[in-house]
Design a protein around this motif. Sequence first.
Motif, mmCIF file in Angstrom:
data_model
loop_
_atom_site.group_PDB
_atom_site.id
_atom_site.type_symbol
_atom_site.label_atom_id
_atom_site.label_comp_id
_atom_site.label_asym_id
_atom_site.label_seq_id
_atom_site.Cartn_x
_atom_site.Cartn_y
_atom_site.Cartn_z
ATOM 1 N N ASP A 136 0.860 -1.374 0.138
ATOM 2 C CA ASP A 136 -0.043 -0.088 0.144
ATOM 3 C C ASP A 136 0.814 1.274 -0.038
ATOM 4 O OD1 ASP A 136 -1.476 2.251 0.686
ATOM 5 O OD2 ASP A 136 -3.250 1.016 1.623
ATOM 6 N N GLN A 137 1.013 1.979 -1.267
ATOM 7 C CA GLN A 137 1.892 3.079 -1.361
ATOM 8 C C GLN A 137 1.519 4.202 -0.479
ATOM 9 O OE1 GLN A 137 4.615 2.723 -4.765
ATOM 10 N NE2 GLN A 137 2.772 2.963 -5.876
ATOM 11 N N THR A 138 0.162 4.451 -0.158
ATOM 12 C CA THR A 138 -0.128 5.555 0.519
ATOM 13 C C THR A 138 0.199 5.408 2.101
ATOM 14 O OG1 THR A 138 -2.030 5.758 -0.943
ATOM 15 C CG2 THR A 138 -2.258 6.857 1.085
ATOM 16 N N ARG A 139 0.067 4.289 2.601
ATOM 17 C CA ARG A 139 0.234 3.892 4.022
ATOM 18 C C ARG A 139 1.524 3.443 4.066
ATOM 19 N NH1 ARG A 139 -5.279 2.307 3.248
ATOM 20 N NH2 ARG A 139 -6.700 3.295 4.527
ATOM 21 N N ARG A 140 2.216 3.010 2.977
ATOM 22 C CA ARG A 140 3.450 2.392 2.930
ATOM 23 C C ARG A 140 3.751 1.218 3.971
ATOM 24 N NH1 ARG A 140 7.218 6.252 5.588
ATOM 25 N NH2 ARG A 140 8.872 4.796 5.321
ATOM 26 N N GLU A 141 2.770 0.311 3.624
ATOM 27 C CA GLU A 141 2.497 -0.791 4.431
ATOM 28 C C GLU A 141 2.545 -2.014 3.595
ATOM 29 O OE1 GLU A 141 -0.992 0.641 7.463
ATOM 30 O OE2 GLU A 141 -1.368 -0.525 5.950
ATOM 31 N N VAL A 142 3.554 -2.872 3.733
ATOM 32 C CA VAL A 142 3.884 -4.184 2.939
ATOM 33 C C VAL A 142 3.603 -5.361 3.989
ATOM 34 C CG1 VAL A 142 5.883 -5.250 1.888
ATOM 35 C CG2 VAL A 142 6.045 -2.751 2.005
ATOM 36 N N SER A 143 2.885 -6.473 3.125
ATOM 37 C CA SER A 143 2.528 -7.474 3.876
ATOM 38 C C SER A 143 2.717 -8.581 2.806
ATOM 39 C CB SER A 143 1.145 -7.543 4.163
ATOM 40 O OG SER A 143 0.276 -7.376 2.928
ATOM 41 N N VAL A 144 3.306 -9.966 3.475
ATOM 42 C CA VAL A 144 3.432 -11.193 2.698
ATOM 43 C C VAL A 144 2.492 -12.135 3.283
ATOM 44 C CG1 VAL A 144 4.924 -13.075 1.840
ATOM 45 C CG2 VAL A 144 5.891 -10.684 2.203
ATOM 46 N N GLU A 145 1.495 -12.580 2.397
ATOM 47 C CA GLU A 145 0.336 -13.487 2.608
ATOM 48 C C GLU A 145 -0.386 -12.875 3.849
ATOM 49 O OE1 GLU A 145 1.994 -17.294 3.007
ATOM 50 O OE2 GLU A 145 2.259 -17.718 0.781
ATOM 51 N N GLY A 146 -0.649 -11.735 4.122
ATOM 52 C CA GLY A 146 -1.367 -11.173 5.174
ATOM 53 C C GLY A 146 -0.572 -10.723 6.242
ATOM 54 N N THR A 147 0.780 -11.073 6.319
ATOM 55 C CA THR A 147 1.461 -10.811 7.420
ATOM 56 C C THR A 147 2.419 -9.539 7.199
ATOM 57 O OG1 THR A 147 2.004 -13.083 7.975
ATOM 58 C CG2 THR A 147 3.298 -11.607 9.009
ATOM 59 N N ALA A 148 2.273 -8.452 8.156
ATOM 60 C CA ALA A 148 2.849 -7.036 8.137
ATOM 61 C C ALA A 148 4.330 -7.207 8.098
ATOM 62 C CB ALA A 148 2.217 -6.127 8.852
ATOM 63 N N LEU A 149 5.016 -6.596 7.116
ATOM 64 C CA LEU A 149 6.459 -6.421 7.466
ATOM 65 C C LEU A 149 6.873 -5.265 7.697
ATOM 66 C CD1 LEU A 149 7.526 -8.376 4.035
ATOM 67 C CD2 LEU A 149 7.325 -9.167 6.315
ATOM 68 N N GLU A 150 8.142 -4.940 8.361
ATOM 69 C CA GLU A 150 8.586 -3.584 8.769
ATOM 70 C C GLU A 150 9.778 -3.456 7.758
ATOM 71 O OE1 GLU A 150 8.005 -1.376 10.820
ATOM 72 O OE2 GLU A 150 6.004 -2.428 11.761
ATOM 73 N N LEU A 151 9.565 -2.534 6.731
ATOM 74 C CA LEU A 151 10.506 -2.236 5.845
ATOM 75 C C LEU A 151 11.068 -0.701 5.984
ATOM 76 C CD1 LEU A 151 9.357 -3.724 2.350
ATOM 77 C CD2 LEU A 151 10.811 -4.909 4.317
ATOM 78 N N SER A 152 12.209 -0.423 5.817
ATOM 79 C CA SER A 152 12.773 0.873 5.630
ATOM 80 C C SER A 152 12.345 1.742 4.460
ATOM 81 C CB SER A 152 14.194 0.989 5.732
ATOM 82 O OG SER A 152 14.780 0.651 4.551
ATOM 83 N N ALA A 153 12.443 3.255 4.543
ATOM 84 C CA ALA A 153 12.105 3.825 3.491
ATOM 85 C C ALA A 153 12.666 3.564 2.178
ATOM 86 C CB ALA A 153 12.212 5.207 3.754
ATOM 87 N N LYS A 154 14.068 3.220 2.143
ATOM 88 C CA LYS A 154 14.651 2.857 0.828
ATOM 89 C C LYS A 154 14.110 1.375 0.683
ATOM 90 C CE LYS A 154 17.098 6.544 0.806
ATOM 91 N NZ LYS A 154 16.614 7.694 -0.112
ATOM 92 N N GLU A 155 14.031 0.571 1.308
ATOM 93 C CA GLU A 155 13.467 -0.737 1.308
ATOM 94 C C GLU A 155 12.303 -0.788 0.389
ATOM 95 O OE1 GLU A 155 16.251 -2.869 4.663
ATOM 96 O OE2 GLU A 155 13.711 -2.538 4.931
ATOM 97 N N THR A 156 11.300 0.256 1.084
ATOM 98 C CA THR A 156 9.944 0.163 0.341
ATOM 99 C C THR A 156 9.914 0.917 -1.050
ATOM 100 O OG1 THR A 156 9.342 0.716 2.869
ATOM 101 C CG2 THR A 156 7.421 1.312 0.770
ATOM 102 N N ALA A 157 10.890 1.922 -0.969
ATOM 103 C CA ALA A 157 10.800 2.420 -2.525
ATOM 104 C C ALA A 157 11.525 1.637 -3.601
ATOM 105 C CB ALA A 157 11.785 3.646 -2.433
ATOM 106 N N VAL A 158 12.364 0.844 -3.125
ATOM 107 C CA VAL A 158 13.076 -0.242 -4.169
ATOM 108 C C VAL A 158 12.045 -1.302 -4.250
ATOM 109 C CG1 VAL A 158 15.010 -2.019 -4.553
ATOM 110 C CG2 VAL A 158 15.307 0.216 -3.441
ATOM 111 N N LEU A 159 11.235 -1.784 -3.555
ATOM 112 C CA LEU A 159 10.201 -2.799 -3.625
ATOM 113 C C LEU A 159 9.245 -2.015 -4.385
ATOM 114 C CD1 LEU A 159 9.124 -5.653 -3.051
ATOM 115 C CD2 LEU A 159 7.917 -4.591 -1.176
ATOM 116 N N SER A 160 8.690 -0.946 -4.275
ATOM 117 C CA SER A 160 7.784 -0.394 -5.250
ATOM 118 C C SER A 160 8.216 -0.340 -6.598
ATOM 119 C CB SER A 160 7.409 0.942 -4.671
ATOM 120 O OG SER A 160 6.682 1.440 -5.617
ATOM 121 N N MET A 161 9.332 0.056 -6.943
ATOM 122 C CA MET A 161 9.960 -0.177 -8.147
ATOM 123 C C MET A 161 9.827 -1.466 -8.870
ATOM 124 S SD MET A 161 12.969 2.668 -8.455
ATOM 125 C CE MET A 161 12.960 2.480 -10.243
ATOM 126 N N LEU A 162 10.394 -2.463 -8.096
ATOM 127 C CA LEU A 162 10.296 -3.697 -8.568
ATOM 128 C C LEU A 162 9.031 -4.271 -8.886
ATOM 129 C CD1 LEU A 162 13.078 -5.301 -6.222
ATOM 130 C CD2 LEU A 162 13.501 -4.541 -8.662
#
Length: 220
Positions: A136-162
């Motif tokens: 969720d790019q608005t909330r900057r929330e990442v989950s895998v199979e419904g489990t929330a992950l704690e990512l840094s700002a850079k990790e979130t940005a790279v994942l978004s690009m991929l």
Amino acid sequence: MRVLVAEDHRVLARTIATGLRRQAMAVDIASTGAEAERMCLLTAYDVLILDRDLPVMSGDEVCRRLRELADPPRILMLTAAGGLTDRIYGLTELGADDYLAKPFDFTELVARIRALSRRAPKPPPAVLTFGNITLDQTRREVSVEGTALELSAKETAVLSMLMQAGGEPVAHDDIVRTVWDQHRDTGTGVVRTTISRLRGKLGDSCLILADKGKGYRLCD
């Protein structure tokens, strides 16, 4: 997202830049109007935060000049001139995309920047999915199979690009230009380290593959 802050008040410029970097944005700073124009000609910024009262070249003149480009950045004027007449002039005569008066609430600034980015010809969706990953790019929330992950700002940005690439390779240089600003160490090592941390947090070392000579891609 790549943002340029054109503000001659150095403490305010650094404060804005620090806050936006925590929101997973790559941020550069210009302290004069001439520097802001030069940087926009050299780098494809998504959003320019522009003070009207800049030295060397006024923010008004910067806005007029950039509007002549084939693909100008979205321009958000951030200025102490907050009267109704000033706002109308900035939006209609100068061609700014948005106008925010000082003093301002930082959360509103972030919201306006994200709103401007959605006006791009092909804005990214608010929620990205790839395999069992949801971002969720608005909330900057990442989950895998419904489990929330704690990512840094850079990790979130790279994942978004991929994720936006949908399994196609994303070049190292493209990652650098979008995620890291001009004052950060952007050698191969910092990207590799971020990818390595992402693999560990996603729980699958094979989920992000390195294509030699092409970059990185997600593998479902």
